[in-house]
Design an enzyme around this catalytic site. Structure first.
Site, PDB file in Angstrom:
ATOM      1  N   GLY A  57      10.568   1.424   3.855  1.00  0.00           N
ATOM      2  CA  GLY A  57      10.034   2.547   3.108  1.00  0.00           C
ATOM      3  C   GLY A  57       8.737   3.001   3.732  1.00  0.00           C
ATOM      4  NE  ARG A  58       3.463  -0.601   3.253  1.00  0.00           N
ATOM      5  CZ  ARG A  58       2.693  -0.395   2.183  1.00  0.00           C
ATOM      6  NH1 ARG A  58       1.718   0.487   2.236  1.00  0.00           N
ATOM      7  NH2 ARG A  58       2.910  -1.056   1.061  1.00  0.00           N
ATOM      8  CB  CYS A  76     -16.235   9.465 -14.918  1.00  0.00           C
ATOM      9  SG  CYS A  76     -17.760   8.854 -15.638  1.00  0.00           S
TER      10      CYS A  76
END
Length: 412
Positions: free
Chosen positions: A274-275, A341
């Site tokens: 995949g990667r 944040c």
């Protein structure tokens, strides 16, 4: 087949056409995913060519965009799915349902309902189970079709403990229980294969440990009778170098070691990259909006965030960065963060890059694998657009979300 003559084993961020990236950022705004579909096809073809006698499926969870799935299918690939949505999206992209493999991990009822209904009309579909409980649930639905058993080899590998699935009890049948489960499957279903996945992000130096897990899979296949199996699937996990000085995966060595590790088999060998197929095929383009001098560092604020790319926050992952707007400026060590944040929303600490200024475009490399897949709407941020490059042309394959897309599912 894609011509690999001019296709290097790894595409570094510096290898992209930076003028083209700058123009894409100007035309389509930022943050922006840019995915090179030609590179997707090259990567799949290169991997498959290293295993000429094996069946190579693309692990859809790395990037399930329709354009990417279509590129894999065009390159001659098949697709492995881990959820019902991936099955449907693969079919929408043109995949033959009879060639799909569904790897069920603690599957919700809806997933099993969908998979069994799909298999009723497409009996070539394979369901991979990792728990006997899943067999019970399949039987309750009247399913008696193709089953592969996922083995837990007890060995986990990869770039981070959170992806070392081969040693995680969540995944697969405990190793010594596989023969009895195989006997049950043969009685009630059609046992067609064994499956295992040791981990993710494995490079050449990690192959020895990775292949220890594969050895156990091959041993178990022979133990349960590989002559009666269609395939032995040793999963994916094959990595790409994220850092500029890391070497790419040695595919020839990988192929030889995997073949030696799995041993002699009557069954067909399967793999699920995949990667490897998509990681270096995508970059993120982001605009600098803030430069702040702090006592210990210079903070560079960009409009991408952990909602755009969560891997640095989730795994501490390194992604290369490049100042597309002014690559020749003097390099400064800077901290690069987004507008979310939380202190986790930082892409790099003390990273040397060409000194950024406001409105510069920063490229973040190796964003194709688990990049857009894990993007979110945190802070009510609409998800970015994605532009695909193919045959020299650019087109939008995912439009930029609006706030209306974020709030569309809300009800009063």
């Amino acid at each position: 087949m894609t011509d690999l003559a001019d296709s290097p084993a790894v595409r570094r961020l510096a290898d992209w056409d930076h003028d083209r990236l700058a123009s894409l950022a100007e035309e389509y705004d930022t943050p922006l995913y840019v995915t090179d579909l030609d590179r997707v096809k090259e990567n799949y073809t290169r991997f498959a060519s290293a295993f000429p006698d094996a069946e190579v499926m693309y692990a859809a969870k790395a990037h399930t965009g329709k354009a990417v799935l279509e590129a894999v299918l065009e390159a001659g690939g098949e697709i492995e799915c881990a959820a019902w949505g991936e099955l449907q999206r693969s079919i929408d992209a043109g995949a033959d349902p009879n060639a799909l493999q569904y790897t069920a991990v603690n599957p919700p009822d809806h997933d099993l309902d969908y998979a069994t209904e799909l298999a009723a009309e497409n009996p070539g579909l394979t369901i991979t189970i990792g728990a006997t409980d899943t067999l019970d649930r399949l039987a309750e639905r009247g399913y008696d079709g193709r089953i592969a058993i996922r083995i837990n080899p007890g060995i986990g590998t990869g770039h981070h403990e959170k992806v070392a699935t081969g040693a995680d009890a969540k995944f697969g049948i405990p190793y010594e229980r596989v023969p009895e489960v195989a006997d049950r499957v043969r009685e009630e279903f059609d046992l067609v294969g064994l499956h295992a996945h040791a981990g993710s992000g494995v490079l050449t130096e990690g192959l020895e440990e990775h292949c220890r897990a594969i050895e156990r899979v091959g041993e178990m296949a022979r133990r349960v009778g590989d002559e009666d199996l269609e395939f032995v699937d040793v999963g994916g996990g094959y990595g790409v170098p994220y850092r500029e000085d890391d070497e790419p995966l040695d595919l020839e060595k990988t192929s030889n070691m995997v073949r030696d590790a799995v041993g002699e088999l009557e069954a067909t060998l399967k793999l699920e990259p995949g990667r490897y197929v998509v990681a270096d095929a995508s970059v993120i383009l982001s605009e600098v909006n803030t430069i702040k001098e702090a006592p210990d560092t210079t903070v560079v604020g960009i409009d991408a965030s952990l909602a755009t790319l969560i891997r640095p926050a989730m795994f501490g992952s390194y992604h290369p960065m490049y100042n597309v707007s002014a690559p020749d400026r003097e390099r400064h060590e800077v901290t690069v963060g987004g507008p979310v944040c939380t202190s986790a929303d930082v892409f790099a600490h003390d990273r040397p890059i060409a000194r950024p200024e406001r409105e510069d475009i920063i490229a973040i490399g190796n964003a194709g694998s688990y990049g857009y897949e894990l993007a979110s709407q945190f802070h009510s941020q609409p998800r970015p657009a994605e532009v695909a490059l193919e045959n020299g042309e650019a087109r939008v394959v995912r439009r930029r979300e609006t706030l209306g897309d974020v709030t569309r599912v809300e009800q009063n």
